[in-house]
Design a protein around this motif. Sequence first.
Motif, short mmCIF file in Angstrom:
data_model
loop_
_atom_site.label_atom_id
_atom_site.label_comp_id
_atom_site.label_asym_id
_atom_site.label_seq_id
_atom_site.Cartn_x
_atom_site.Cartn_y
_atom_site.Cartn_z
N GLU A 177 6.23 128.10 30.43
CA GLU A 177 5.71 127.67 29.12
C GLU A 177 4.56 128.57 28.66
O GLU A 177 4.46 128.91 27.49
N ASN A 178 3.70 128.90 29.61
CA ASN A 178 2.46 129.59 29.27
C ASN A 178 2.43 131.05 29.68
O ASN A 178 1.42 131.72 29.50
N ARG A 179 3.56 131.52 30.24
CA ARG A 179 3.66 132.92 30.66
C ARG A 179 2.48 133.30 31.55
O ARG A 179 1.77 134.27 31.31
N GLN A 203 10.35 139.76 33.82
CA GLN A 203 10.96 139.82 32.50
C GLN A 203 12.08 140.85 32.51
O GLN A 203 11.91 141.98 32.97
N ARG A 234 2.47 136.43 26.91
CA ARG A 234 1.78 135.17 26.65
C ARG A 234 1.37 135.11 25.17
O ARG A 234 1.52 134.06 24.51
N LYS A 236 2.81 136.62 22.71
CA LYS A 236 4.04 136.44 21.93
C LYS A 236 4.50 134.98 21.99
O LYS A 236 4.88 134.38 20.98
N ARG A 237 4.46 134.37 23.18
CA ARG A 237 4.88 132.97 23.32
C ARG A 237 4.02 132.06 22.46
O ARG A 237 4.52 131.18 21.75
N ASP A 240 4.67 132.23 18.74
CA ASP A 240 5.93 131.61 18.31
C ASP A 240 5.81 130.10 18.12
O ASP A 240 6.74 129.48 17.60
N SER A 241 4.71 129.53 18.54
CA SER A 241 4.54 128.08 18.48
C SER A 241 4.15 127.65 17.06
O SER A 241 3.20 128.18 16.48
#
Length: 245
Positions: A177-179, A203, A234, A236-237, A240-241
Amino acid sequence: MTKLGLIQTIAHDTDQKAISEVSKILKKLGKNETEIVCLPEQWLKNNQISDWDLQFREFKEIAKDFQMTIIPGAFYETKRGQSSIVSPIIGPKGEFIGKQEKIHPFDYEKDRITPGKEAKIFKTACKFGVIICYDMVFPKVANTLATKGAQVLLSPSRIVKRGIEPWQMYVQVRALENRIPILAANVENQKFGGNSMIVDLNQNNKVVTTKITKLNGEQGRSHEFDLKKYESIRKKRFSDSNEFQ
């Protein structure tokens, strides 16, 4: 590169014996240039600590000798009539530099302790957060620490055998979830199920997967991390939220 480690403990007849055996493992990790080490929650026979300096004097000396940060676990602490479960942090100069309180008491703990109110960031060899056992179940704890800038999460835990499978899932999901890499230490004995984990991330063509190293018996293990490599995935993740209702 940052070398991080954890120790899985077993049952010993006395706290003195347990600390003596774990100290040997800490020294081995120190000689291997491990920079931060995490131990399980409540791995001592007497899990009520009244004098941190006295109880963990040997750990403080080891931390100073090897310029190592030690998270000696998480234990009950009572001050001014209020009890909490806290995870103290011994810094590389051999002094306590802070502590993380357990935020979510588990089951019977609700009647015994006051919950923590803050997910804290500590900085020695890197920026890290501490997630105490049941706090791993709640996504907001790990996410808050990662959002605050933690580069790795360390988790003192005490998981019974029947809870190992969901616990392993929670740890992996929080990492994904949090990379962020997670090192989760557990106790191994007749009741508690061991399987302490070092969770790294790989990755491949934009797909991130977990790479897991598990421990057996009473042992220590360390792993080198290039913590900067997680920063872009992280970022990037989190970008995206989206907010929604």
